[in-house]
Design an enzyme around this catalytic site. Sequence first.
Site, short mmCIF file in Angstrom:
data_model
loop_
_atom_site.label_atom_id
_atom_site.label_comp_id
_atom_site.label_asym_id
_atom_site.label_seq_id
_atom_site.Cartn_x
_atom_site.Cartn_y
_atom_site.Cartn_z
CG ASP A 163 0.69 -0.14 33.19
OD1 ASP A 163 0.01 0.45 32.34
OD2 ASP A 163 0.26 -0.46 34.30
CG ASP A 213 -7.73 -7.66 25.93
OD1 ASP A 213 -8.45 -7.09 25.09
OD2 ASP A 213 -6.91 -7.05 26.64
CG ASP A 244 -5.12 -2.30 24.39
OD1 ASP A 244 -5.03 -1.69 25.46
OD2 ASP A 244 -5.83 -3.31 24.24
CG ASP A 291 8.99 -5.90 20.52
OD1 ASP A 291 8.21 -4.92 20.51
OD2 ASP A 291 9.87 -6.05 21.37
CD GLN A 341 2.82 -10.34 28.93
OE1 GLN A 341 3.00 -9.19 29.30
NE2 GLN A 341 2.27 -10.62 27.76
N PRO A 349 7.67 -6.29 28.69
CG PRO A 349 6.10 -7.82 27.86
CD PRO A 349 6.85 -7.44 29.11
N1 SAM Z 1 -6.06 -2.75 28.45
C1 SAM Z 1 -4.84 -3.15 28.96
C2 SAM Z 1 -4.22 -2.26 29.99
O1 SAM Z 1 -4.02 -1.11 29.76
O2 SAM Z 1 -3.97 -2.72 31.07
C3 SAM Z 1 -3.89 -3.58 27.88
C4 SAM Z 1 -4.41 -4.87 27.39
S1 SAM Z 1 -3.58 -5.90 26.35
C5 SAM Z 1 -3.85 -7.42 27.18
C6 SAM Z 1 -1.86 -5.59 26.49
C7 SAM Z 1 -1.08 -6.44 25.49
O3 SAM Z 1 0.13 -5.80 25.12
C8 SAM Z 1 -0.69 -7.83 25.99
O4 SAM Z 1 -1.39 -8.79 25.27
C9 SAM Z 1 0.83 -7.90 25.76
O5 SAM Z 1 1.27 -9.17 25.36
C10 SAM Z 1 1.00 -6.83 24.70
N2 SAM Z 1 2.37 -6.29 24.58
C11 SAM Z 1 3.20 -5.88 25.57
N3 SAM Z 1 4.37 -5.46 25.05
C12 SAM Z 1 4.27 -5.58 23.70
C13 SAM Z 1 5.15 -5.31 22.62
N4 SAM Z 1 6.38 -4.82 22.81
N5 SAM Z 1 4.70 -5.54 21.35
C14 SAM Z 1 3.45 -6.05 21.13
N6 SAM Z 1 2.60 -6.33 22.13
C15 SAM Z 1 2.99 -6.10 23.39
#
Ligand code: SAM
Length: 293
Positions: free
Chosen positions: A168, A96, A165, A147, A41, A172
Site C-alpha cells: 500500500d 511472494d 503489485d 526500487d 519493512q 517503500p
Molecule cells: N498482493 C499484495 C497486496 O496488495 O497486499 C502485494 C504483494 S507483494 C508481497 C508486494 C511487494 O511489493 C513486496 O514484496 C514489497 O517488497 C514490494 N515493494 C514495495 N515497494 C516497492 C518498491 N518501491 N519497488 C519494488 N518493490 C516494492
Amino acid sequence: MKICFDPKEWFVEAAFPGIRRCKRDIFGLKKEIFKGKSKFQDIHIFESPGFGKMLSLDGIIQFSQSDEFIYHEMIVHPLLISHKNPKRFLVVGGGDGGVLREASKHPLDELYMVDIDQEVVKLSRKYLPFVSRGSFKDKRLNLLFADGKNFIKENKDFFDAIVVDSTDPVGPGKALFELNFYKSVYEALRKDGVAVFQLGPFLDFDLIIKGIAGKLKKLFEFVSPLRLPMPSYSSGCEYCFLLAAKTTDPAEINIKEITRRARQRLDEKLSALKYYSPEIHHASLIMPRIWQL
Ligand code: SAM
C-alpha cells in the site's frame, strides 16, 4: 472502551494511515511461522484458522492461502489477454511470486520482476512455496532487487505488459502511487502496452481510487476499474485494480475475442484456473454506476 487482544492468539491488522480509521480486521492466530524485520519493512508470516497461511508487511495483510488465487489470477490474465500479442512482461513488487506463477502460464518470451526486498522473496519461497509454485525457476525470468521506481526509468519503450503489485502507499510502496512513477510506467511500455495497478477496496473509491485513476488518465488513453472479491483484505466490499491501456480499450474487447485469446494462449491451463474465466474477465470490467470513472 478499550478492547485488548492477546497477540499470541490474535493478529490485529494495522490501520491504513488516514483511511481505514473506522474499521480493523482481526485474525485468529493458530501458528507463528516467521516474525522479523528486513531493511525495508516488518515481515510476519502466520497461520490463521480458515484463511490458512498469511503474509503481512508492515502489519498489513498481503494475501491469505485461501483467496490469493483470486487476486493473482485477476491481476494477470485480464491484463495479458487485453494485449494482442504480449511478449515482454514486468512485475514491479510481487515478492511472494503469485503474479509470476500466473504470468508464466502465458507464451511470453521474457519475464522481468523487480522487488525492493530480497527478504520477501527468500521467506516466501521458504515458507509459502504454494504461491510461486516453482515459477522463480522459470528460464524466461530476469529477477532483480531494486526500487521499482528507479528500475522502470531505465527501460523506455520496452515492455508489452506491466503489473504493479506493490504494498500500500506507505513505506517503500509509497513512491509507486505517484504521478512520476505512472509516467515512467507509461514510457516503459511499447506503443500498444497495457498496465495494471493494485489499488484498494471500493470503500475508498472517492478517497483513493478516483484520484489515482485521474493521474493515470493524464497519461493513458483508457483506464478501467477491475473488480474482484478479496475476503482476507480489509475491504468490507469488492477490491479494485486499475487497468490502463495506450491504444485499445480493454473494456471494449468482446467476450468472443477474450475467449479466443484465452483458449489460444492458455490452452488446457485455462480450465485449471480457479477464478478467472473469459466470462468473469468480461463481467469484472462492468461497474456499478457509483464506481464508474
Ligand atoms: N498482493 C499484495 C497486496 O496488495 O497486499 C502485494 C504483494 S507483494 C508481497 C508486494 C511487494 O511489493 C513486496 O514484496 C514489497 O517488497 C514490494 N515493494 C514495495 N515497494 C516497492 C518498491 N518501491 N519497488 C519494488 N518493490 C516494492
